[in-house]
Design an enzyme around this catalytic site. Structure first.
Site, PDB file in Angstrom:
ATOM      1  N   GLU A 197       0.829  -1.209   0.000  1.00 25.02           N
ATOM      2  CA  GLU A 197       0.000   0.000   0.000  1.00 25.02           C
ATOM      3  C   GLU A 197       0.860   1.254   0.000  1.00 25.02           C
ATOM      4  O   GLU A 197       0.506   2.260  -0.626  1.00 25.02           O
ATOM      5  CB  GLU A 197      -0.948  -0.028   1.202  1.00 25.02           C
ATOM      6  CG  GLU A 197      -2.067  -1.056   1.031  1.00 25.02           C
ATOM      7  CD  GLU A 197      -2.978  -1.147   2.234  1.00 25.02           C
ATOM      8  OE1 GLU A 197      -4.208  -1.065   2.065  1.00 25.02           O
ATOM      9  OE2 GLU A 197      -2.459  -1.312   3.359  1.00 25.02           O
ATOM     10  N   GLU A 248      -4.172  -9.480   3.021  1.00 30.09           N
ATOM     11  CA  GLU A 248      -4.936  -9.313   4.256  1.00 30.09           C
ATOM     12  C   GLU A 248      -6.047 -10.329   4.437  1.00 30.09           C
ATOM     13  O   GLU A 248      -6.400 -10.674   5.578  1.00 30.09           O
ATOM     14  CB  GLU A 248      -5.520  -7.889   4.311  1.00 30.09           C
ATOM     15  CG  GLU A 248      -4.519  -6.808   4.667  1.00 30.09           C
ATOM     16  CD  GLU A 248      -3.735  -6.291   3.473  1.00 30.09           C
ATOM     17  OE1 GLU A 248      -3.015  -5.299   3.605  1.00 30.09           O
ATOM     18  OE2 GLU A 248      -3.855  -6.907   2.369  1.00 30.09           O
TER      19      GLU A 248
END
Length: 329
Positions: free
Chosen positions: A179, A199
């Site tokens: 990210e 995730e």
């Protein structure tokens, strides 16, 4: 007025466009540089260190050295290198690292002399492994939300920097690590790098912009596939998908992506700094809106460069057949 319209339009529907190209190997000259090149000059000054001289690469458990910021000089003046430096934690994102990165980003934002930023790792084989799960396990449930919000705010601020930003991915960039890279304008990965938003393996979702930035980079369908499957791809595949701009063959020193990022920053450095900032603003805002509004944004950004001394210097240099010397004025 057009620029204000563009700002308001940022929340409108996305038009995802991908234009990438892959490089099979690092350029010969860069590949021949010393292994210690990226570490020389990182010396501790304060909680965020800056380049003041020459020093050896050292690992430390001191949290003040979790992040090191190097301001290059000489012909490379204007290039800043942020080095992630948590070797024992695989550069995972901790409270301290978030605070230090926020401080570094704020300093860069205020410094008009900075022309480009490279984010890399000072730890071989790793870019950033994502959230510090050991620290996260010790948090009370009520602390998790605010921490994720702060990490998201940091990555948003990184993405909003007005200068070109380059992520040099020489190792694993997973979860929050990817990210961070996605918030950069350009990603360069070694062919051995590992990249993925993983995730869902922990029954959560990317929480620092991954669900929004990845689709904008590679398209919604591919982004869904990677996120749903928690898939990890290497640098070569990342380049094919458009996740990385360039994939370079890793060298024996483990810093091929950094060296290519430095080459690219050196290509950007001589160009008109105000023009670069306006071009980034026009692209970032325009890509989110319809073509008509995007053209209005471009017109408003173009108007900002017309009265600059740099524009006149560019015309004079062209007429006199010499290299221009832009000052950001």
């Amino acid at each position: 007025m057009a620029l204000q319209v563009g700002r308001r339009a940022l929340l409108q529907a996305v038009r995802v466009q991908a234009a990438t190209r892959c490089l099979g190997s690092a350029r010969g000259g860069a590949a021949a540089l010393s292994c210690s090149r990226r570490y020389v000059g990182f010396v501790k000054v304060s909680s965020v260190s800056r380049l003041d001289g020459h020093g050896a690469r050292r690992y430390s458990s001191d949290p003040k050295e979790d992040l090191r910021v190097r301001h290059l000089d000489g012909q490379d003046a204007g290039i800043v290198v942020i080095g992630l430096n948590r070797p024992k934690a695989k550069n995972s994102i901790s409270k301290n690292l978030v605070n230090m990165m926020m401080e570094a980003v704020e300093d860069i934002k205020k410094n008009n002399k900075v022309r480009s930023l490279i984010i890399c790792s000072l730890v071989p084989g790793i870019f950033c492994a994502g959230a510090d799960l050991k620290e996260r396990a010790k948090m009370h449930q009520s602390e998790v939300g605010p921490f994720v919000s702060k990490a998201r705010a940091l990555i948003t601020e990184l993405g909003n920097l007005p200068i070109p930003t380059i992520a040099a991915i020489d190792g694993a960039a997973l979860g929050g690590g990817l990210e961070i890279a996605l918030a950069c304008d350009i990603r360069i990965a070694s062919n051995t790098a590992k990249m993925g938003l993983v995730e869902t393996k922990l029954a959560i979702i990317p929480g620092a912009g991954g669900t929004q930035r990845l689709p904008r980079v590679i398209g919604a369908s591919l982004a869904k596939e990677l996120i749903f499957a928690a898939r990890v791809v290497d640098g070569t595949e990342a380049c094919r998908l458009g996740l990385a701009n360039h994939s370079v063959e890793q060298n024996s020193c483990g810093d091929a992506a950094y060296l290519r990022a430095l080459e690219l920053a050196r290509e950007i450095n001589p160009q008109g700094p105000i023009a670069i900032r306006m071009a980034k603003l026009a692209i970032n805002q325009g890509i989110e809106v319809d073509l008509s509004t995007g053209l209005a944004i471009e017109e408003a950004c173009y108007a900002q460069v017309i009265p600059t001394k740099d524009r006149l210097e560019g015309l004079s240099a062209f007429k006199e057949k010499r290299r221009p010397h832009f000052k950001g004025e």
